[in-house]
Scaffold this motif. Structure first.
Motif, PDB file in Angstrom:
ATOM      1  N   UNK A 252      26.195 -66.837   6.973  1.00  0.00           N
ATOM      2  CA  UNK A 252      25.771 -66.406   8.304  1.00  0.00           C
ATOM      3  C   UNK A 252      24.926 -65.148   8.212  1.00  0.00           C
ATOM      4  N   UNK A 253      25.210 -64.330   7.177  1.00  0.00           N
ATOM      5  CA  UNK A 253      24.523 -63.047   7.051  1.00  0.00           C
ATOM      6  C   UNK A 253      24.635 -62.558   5.618  1.00  0.00           C
ATOM      7  N   UNK A 254      23.539 -62.027   5.099  1.00  0.00           N
ATOM      8  CA  UNK A 254      23.555 -61.337   3.819  1.00  0.00           C
ATOM      9  C   UNK A 254      22.855 -59.995   4.007  1.00  0.00           C
ATOM     10  N   UNK A 255      23.327 -59.012   3.273  1.00  0.00           N
ATOM     11  CA  UNK A 255      22.768 -57.671   3.362  1.00  0.00           C
ATOM     12  C   UNK A 255      22.458 -57.177   1.956  1.00  0.00           C
ATOM     13  N   UNK A 256      21.326 -56.528   1.820  1.00  0.00           N
ATOM     14  CA  UNK A 256      20.927 -55.950   0.554  1.00  0.00           C
ATOM     15  C   UNK A 256      20.295 -54.589   0.823  1.00  0.00           C
ATOM     16  N   UNK A 257      20.026 -53.857  -0.213  1.00  0.00           N
ATOM     17  CA  UNK A 257      19.408 -52.543  -0.072  1.00  0.00           C
ATOM     18  C   UNK A 257      18.071 -52.544  -0.803  1.00  0.00           C
ATOM     19  N   UNK A 258      17.015 -52.169  -0.085  1.00  0.00           N
ATOM     20  CA  UNK A 258      15.673 -52.072  -0.655  1.00  0.00           C
ATOM     21  C   UNK A 258      15.380 -50.605  -0.917  1.00  0.00           C
ATOM     22  N   UNK A 259      14.836 -50.310  -2.094  1.00  0.00           N
ATOM     23  CA  UNK A 259      14.505 -48.941  -2.481  1.00  0.00           C
ATOM     24  C   UNK A 259      12.989 -48.774  -2.420  1.00  0.00           C
ATOM     25  N   UNK A 260      12.535 -47.854  -1.564  1.00  0.00           N
ATOM     26  CA  UNK A 260      11.108 -47.639  -1.327  1.00  0.00           C
ATOM     27  C   UNK A 260      10.441 -46.995  -2.539  1.00  0.00           C
ATOM     28  N   UNK A 261       9.294 -47.530  -2.953  1.00  0.00           N
ATOM     29  CA  UNK A 261       8.549 -46.941  -4.066  1.00  0.00           C
ATOM     30  C   UNK A 261       7.602 -45.841  -3.586  1.00  0.00           C
ATOM     31  N   UNK A 262       6.859 -45.263  -4.497  1.00  0.00           N
ATOM     32  CA  UNK A 262       5.817 -44.290  -4.176  1.00  0.00           C
ATOM     33  C   UNK A 262       4.598 -45.011  -3.600  1.00  0.00           C
ATOM     34  N   UNK A 263       3.831 -44.332  -2.791  1.00  0.00           N
ATOM     35  CA  UNK A 263       2.515 -44.792  -2.332  1.00  0.00           C
ATOM     36  C   UNK A 263       2.514 -46.173  -1.704  1.00  0.00           C
ATOM     37  N   UNK A 264       3.414 -46.408  -0.769  1.00  0.00           N
ATOM     38  CA  UNK A 264       3.418 -47.676  -0.043  1.00  0.00           C
ATOM     39  C   UNK A 264       2.946 -47.414   1.372  1.00  0.00           C
ATOM     40  N   UNK A 265       2.045 -48.265   1.834  1.00  0.00           N
ATOM     41  CA  UNK A 265       1.582 -48.174   3.211  1.00  0.00           C
ATOM     42  C   UNK A 265       2.495 -49.048   4.060  1.00  0.00           C
ATOM     43  N   UNK A 266       1.965 -49.547   5.153  1.00  0.00           N
ATOM     44  CA  UNK A 266       2.751 -50.405   6.037  1.00  0.00           C
ATOM     45  C   UNK A 266       3.144 -51.677   5.287  1.00  0.00           C
ATOM     46  N   UNK A 267       4.373 -52.126   5.533  1.00  0.00           N
ATOM     47  CA  UNK A 267       4.852 -53.294   4.818  1.00  0.00           C
ATOM     48  C   UNK A 267       5.618 -54.217   5.734  1.00  0.00           C
ATOM     49  N   UNK A 268       5.919 -55.373   5.174  1.00  0.00           N
ATOM     50  CA  UNK A 268       6.707 -56.379   5.891  1.00  0.00           C
ATOM     51  C   UNK A 268       7.703 -56.974   4.896  1.00  0.00           C
ATOM     52  N   UNK A 269       8.838 -57.406   5.432  1.00  0.00           N
ATOM     53  CA  UNK A 269       9.803 -58.153   4.643  1.00  0.00           C
ATOM     54  C   UNK A 269       9.554 -59.618   4.923  1.00  0.00           C
ATOM     55  N   UNK A 270       9.431 -60.392   3.859  1.00  0.00           N
ATOM     56  CA  UNK A 270       9.146 -61.810   3.991  1.00  0.00           C
ATOM     57  C   UNK A 270      10.241 -62.619   3.327  1.00  0.00           C
TER      58      UNK A 270
END
Length: 142
Positions: free
Chosen positions: A124-142
């Motif tokens: 029904x639901x999964x959760x994870x943790x994303x770690x932001x890198x250096x020098x990223x502009x606008x993004x989307x999760x796909x």
């Protein structure tokens, strides 16, 4: 320090064909198209799932909680989740695997640059943790 924005697109976004659920856990994934490497037709109906993030702005090194959740009674067996810059074609950042229903996937020689299902159980639901890198502009999760 410059703040970055994170835009979340639902499954009905621009990359609908690249966002498929799949039950096999031993299936390889095409890291560019996000499609499983077996016969499958992309979903064309409105998706009964959402992707939610813990906050919209982040700094390099921040940990962002990302949740994939079924709407209503619908469940899912498989998934492939990546973060990409808007109009980008490679994953950015890495995922910390914290949910036993998830496992990391190496794309473009980056360990845990994508998250996929670890089993074919209905979720029904999964959760994870994303770690932001250096020098990223606008993004989307796909």
């Amino acid at each position: 320090m410059r703040r970055h924005s994170c835009f979340v697109f639902l499954f009905c976004g621009v990359f609908l064909p690249g966002i498929l659920g799949f039950p096999q856990t031993n299936t390889s994934i095409d890291c560019d198209s996000l499609l499983p490497n077996y016969e499958a037709e992309p979903q064309t109906s409105a998706p009964p799932y959402i992707i939610a993030v813990s906050f919209d702005n982040f700094e390099p090194g921040n940990e962002v909680q990302v949740t994939l959740e079924a709407l209503g009674d619908a469940g899912f067996k498989g998934f492939n989740l990546q973060a990409r810059e808007i109009d980008g074609d490679v994953p950015v950042g890495t995922f910390k695997i914290t949910d036993p229903n998830t496992k990391g996937l190496e794309c473009h020689n980056m360990t845990n640059s994508a998250v996929i299902n670890a089993n074919s159980d209905v979720k029904q639901k999964v959760t994870t943790t994303w770690i932001a890198p250096q020098n990223v502009r606008e993004l989307q999760f796909m």
